[in-house]
Design a protein around this motif. Structure first.
Motif, PDB file in Angstrom:
ATOM      1  N   UNK A  74       0.836  -1.211   0.000  1.00 52.25           N
ATOM      2  CA  UNK A  74       0.000   0.000   0.000  1.00 52.25           C
ATOM      3  C   UNK A  74       0.863   1.249   0.000  1.00 52.25           C
ATOM      4  N   UNK A  75       1.835   1.310   0.896  1.00 52.89           N
ATOM      5  CA  UNK A  75       2.574   2.556   1.115  1.00 52.89           C
ATOM      6  C   UNK A  75       3.956   2.492   0.471  1.00 52.89           C
ATOM      7  N   UNK A  76       4.113   3.194  -0.636  1.00 49.00           N
ATOM      8  CA  UNK A  76       5.406   3.298  -1.327  1.00 49.00           C
ATOM      9  C   UNK A  76       5.649   4.772  -1.638  1.00 49.00           C
ATOM     10  N   UNK A  77       6.914   5.181  -1.768  1.00 47.22           N
ATOM     11  CA  UNK A  77       7.234   6.595  -1.966  1.00 47.22           C
ATOM     12  C   UNK A  77       6.666   7.210  -3.252  1.00 47.22           C
ATOM     13  N   UNK A  78       6.728   6.479  -4.346  1.00 49.30           N
ATOM     14  CA  UNK A  78       6.338   7.033  -5.647  1.00 49.30           C
ATOM     15  C   UNK A  78       4.828   7.223  -5.778  1.00 49.30           C
ATOM     16  N   UNK A  79       4.084   6.209  -5.442  1.00 50.42           N
ATOM     17  CA  UNK A  79       2.621   6.252  -5.396  1.00 50.42           C
ATOM     18  C   UNK A  79       2.159   5.070  -4.563  1.00 50.42           C
ATOM     19  N   UNK A  80       0.959   5.154  -4.050  1.00 52.79           N
ATOM     20  CA  UNK A  80       0.466   4.054  -3.228  1.00 52.79           C
ATOM     21  C   UNK A  80       0.026   2.897  -4.115  1.00 52.79           C
ATOM     22  N   UNK A  81      -0.127   1.744  -3.501  1.00 55.81           N
ATOM     23  CA  UNK A  81      -0.649   0.593  -4.229  1.00 55.81           C
ATOM     24  C   UNK A  81      -2.054   0.848  -4.746  1.00 55.81           C
ATOM     25  N   UNK A  82      -2.831   1.610  -4.000  1.00 59.68           N
ATOM     26  CA  UNK A  82      -4.192   1.947  -4.424  1.00 59.68           C
ATOM     27  C   UNK A  82      -4.150   2.873  -5.646  1.00 59.68           C
ATOM     28  N   UNK A  83      -3.242   3.832  -5.633  1.00 53.98           N
ATOM     29  CA  UNK A  83      -3.093   4.712  -6.812  1.00 53.98           C
ATOM     30  C   UNK A  83      -2.663   3.911  -8.041  1.00 53.98           C
ATOM     31  N   UNK A  84      -1.771   2.936  -7.844  1.00 54.81           N
ATOM     32  CA  UNK A  84      -1.367   2.077  -8.951  1.00 54.81           C
ATOM     33  C   UNK A  84      -2.570   1.315  -9.488  1.00 54.81           C
ATOM     34  N   UNK A  85      -3.360   0.717  -8.605  1.00 56.42           N
ATOM     35  CA  UNK A  85      -4.550  -0.020  -9.019  1.00 56.42           C
ATOM     36  C   UNK A  85      -5.479   0.883  -9.833  1.00 56.42           C
ATOM     37  N   UNK A  86      -5.671   2.124  -9.371  1.00 57.17           N
ATOM     38  CA  UNK A  86      -6.560   3.063 -10.086  1.00 57.17           C
ATOM     39  C   UNK A  86      -6.015   3.406 -11.464  1.00 57.17           C
ATOM     40  N   UNK A  87      -4.701   3.555 -11.592  1.00 52.85           N
ATOM     41  CA  UNK A  87      -4.086   3.826 -12.902  1.00 52.85           C
ATOM     42  C   UNK A  87      -4.286   2.642 -13.847  1.00 52.85           C
ATOM     43  N   UNK A  88      -4.091   1.448 -13.332  1.00 55.22           N
ATOM     44  CA  UNK A  88      -4.309   0.253 -14.155  1.00 55.22           C
ATOM     45  C   UNK A  88      -5.773   0.142 -14.568  1.00 55.22           C
ATOM     46  N   UNK A  89      -6.667   0.434 -13.646  1.00 58.57           N
ATOM     47  CA  UNK A  89      -8.099   0.375 -13.924  1.00 58.57           C
ATOM     48  C   UNK A  89      -8.480   1.379 -15.021  1.00 58.57           C
ATOM     49  N   UNK A  90      -7.905   2.585 -14.964  1.00 59.85           N
ATOM     50  CA  UNK A  90      -8.158   3.613 -16.006  1.00 59.85           C
ATOM     51  C   UNK A  90      -7.749   3.117 -17.384  1.00 59.85           C
ATOM     52  N   UNK A  91      -6.695   2.302 -17.415  1.00 62.53           N
ATOM     53  CA  UNK A  91      -6.187   1.761 -18.683  1.00 62.53           C
ATOM     54  C   UNK A  91      -6.965   0.516 -19.126  1.00 62.53           C
ATOM     55  N   UNK A  92      -7.986   0.147 -18.347  1.00 60.80           N
ATOM     56  CA  UNK A  92      -8.805  -1.006 -18.692  1.00 60.80           C
ATOM     57  C   UNK A  92      -8.235  -2.334 -18.233  1.00 60.80           C
ATOM     58  N   UNK A  93      -7.237  -2.285 -17.385  1.00 57.28           N
ATOM     59  CA  UNK A  93      -6.610  -3.510 -16.894  1.00 57.28           C
ATOM     60  C   UNK A  93      -7.179  -3.824 -15.518  1.00 57.28           C
ATOM     61  N   UNK A  94      -8.132  -4.731 -15.476  1.00 62.18           N
ATOM     62  CA  UNK A  94      -8.707  -5.122 -14.190  1.00 62.18           C
ATOM     63  C   UNK A  94      -8.037  -6.417 -13.741  1.00 62.18           C
ATOM     64  N   UNK A  95      -7.640  -6.444 -12.508  1.00 63.95           N
ATOM     65  CA  UNK A  95      -6.890  -7.583 -11.975  1.00 63.95           C
ATOM     66  C   UNK A  95      -7.225  -7.763 -10.495  1.00 63.95           C
ATOM     67  N   UNK A  96      -7.442  -9.006 -10.080  1.00 56.53           N
ATOM     68  CA  UNK A  96      -7.645  -9.232  -8.647  1.00 56.53           C
ATOM     69  C   UNK A  96      -6.415  -8.734  -7.886  1.00 56.53           C
ATOM     70  N   UNK A  97      -6.663  -8.023  -6.813  1.00 59.56           N
ATOM     71  CA  UNK A  97      -5.576  -7.354  -6.099  1.00 59.56           C
ATOM     72  C   UNK A  97      -5.560  -7.733  -4.626  1.00 59.56           C
ATOM     73  N   UNK A  98      -4.354  -7.971  -4.133  1.00 59.57           N
ATOM     74  CA  UNK A  98      -4.122  -8.206  -2.714  1.00 59.57           C
ATOM     75  C   UNK A  98      -3.208  -7.079  -2.245  1.00 59.57           C
ATOM     76  N   UNK A  99      -3.676  -6.315  -1.285  1.00 57.44           N
ATOM     77  CA  UNK A  99      -2.865  -5.235  -0.721  1.00 57.44           C
ATOM     78  C   UNK A  99      -2.061  -5.779   0.454  1.00 57.44           C
ATOM     79  N   UNK A 100      -0.806  -5.332   0.562  1.00 57.36           N
ATOM     80  CA  UNK A 100       0.034  -5.715   1.695  1.00 57.36           C
ATOM     81  C   UNK A 100       0.593  -4.456   2.344  1.00 57.36           C
ATOM     82  N   UNK A 101       0.769  -4.527   3.641  1.00 54.11           N
ATOM     83  CA  UNK A 101       1.294  -3.368   4.365  1.00 54.11           C
ATOM     84  C   UNK A 101       1.927  -3.806   5.684  1.00 54.11           C
ATOM     85  N   UNK A 102       2.875  -3.021   6.131  1.00 55.15           N
ATOM     86  CA  UNK A 102       3.505  -3.246   7.422  1.00 55.15           C
ATOM     87  C   UNK A 102       2.857  -2.420   8.515  1.00 55.15           C
TER      88      UNK A 102
END
Length: 143
Positions: A74-102
């Protein structure tokens, strides 16, 4: 004696009558040691793993259209895992996602609900829980 699989009759993660291809895990985590350890574990269980340090690398890569799961911090310096998922979704790439965090916090679960993640797993991750979650995610990735 080798490792015993948690899946029926020694099947690897994602194996079924319908799923003949080796499942693909897209692993994104900025922690080098965690990423490498998780990659090795998943490879031992018969999965194809493409590991990335940064979300931008994922956005520039060719991703598999089927039999894939996004396993992302979830928490990375460049963008969050959620932001990445949203970018992929905008591009039409839907994928089952598992979020991990410390970070054990309620906000992580809310973010998981926001993107309809299969699960939110907290580091350190139990091997059995991870593999069962990946198996559930793969069951939904062959649509």
């Amino acid at each position: 004696m080798g490792r015993r699989s948690i899946f029926a009759k020694g099947a690897k993660v994602g194996e079924s009558a319908k799923c003949k291809k080796t499942p693909n895990i897209i692993l994104v985590d900025d922690d080098f040691y965690f990423r490498q350890a998780l990659r090795r574990l998943l490879l031992e269980h018969g999965l194809n793993v493409t590991a990335f340090e940064r979300p931008s690398e994922v956005l520039l890569s060719h991703l598999p259209a089927r039999d894939a799961v996004l396993l992302v911090d979830i928490w990375m310096p460049e963008m969050t895992g959620v932001e990445l998922w949203k970018e992929l979704d905008k591009k039409g790439f839907t994928i089952p996602t598992i979020l991990i965090t410390g970070q054990r916090e309620e906000r992580a679960k809310l973010l998981g609900e926001e993107i309809r993640a299969v699960a939110v797993l907290f580091k350190p991750i139990e091997e059995k829980e991870l593999l069962e979650t990946i198996s559930r995610a793969l069951a939904g990735s062959n649509n």
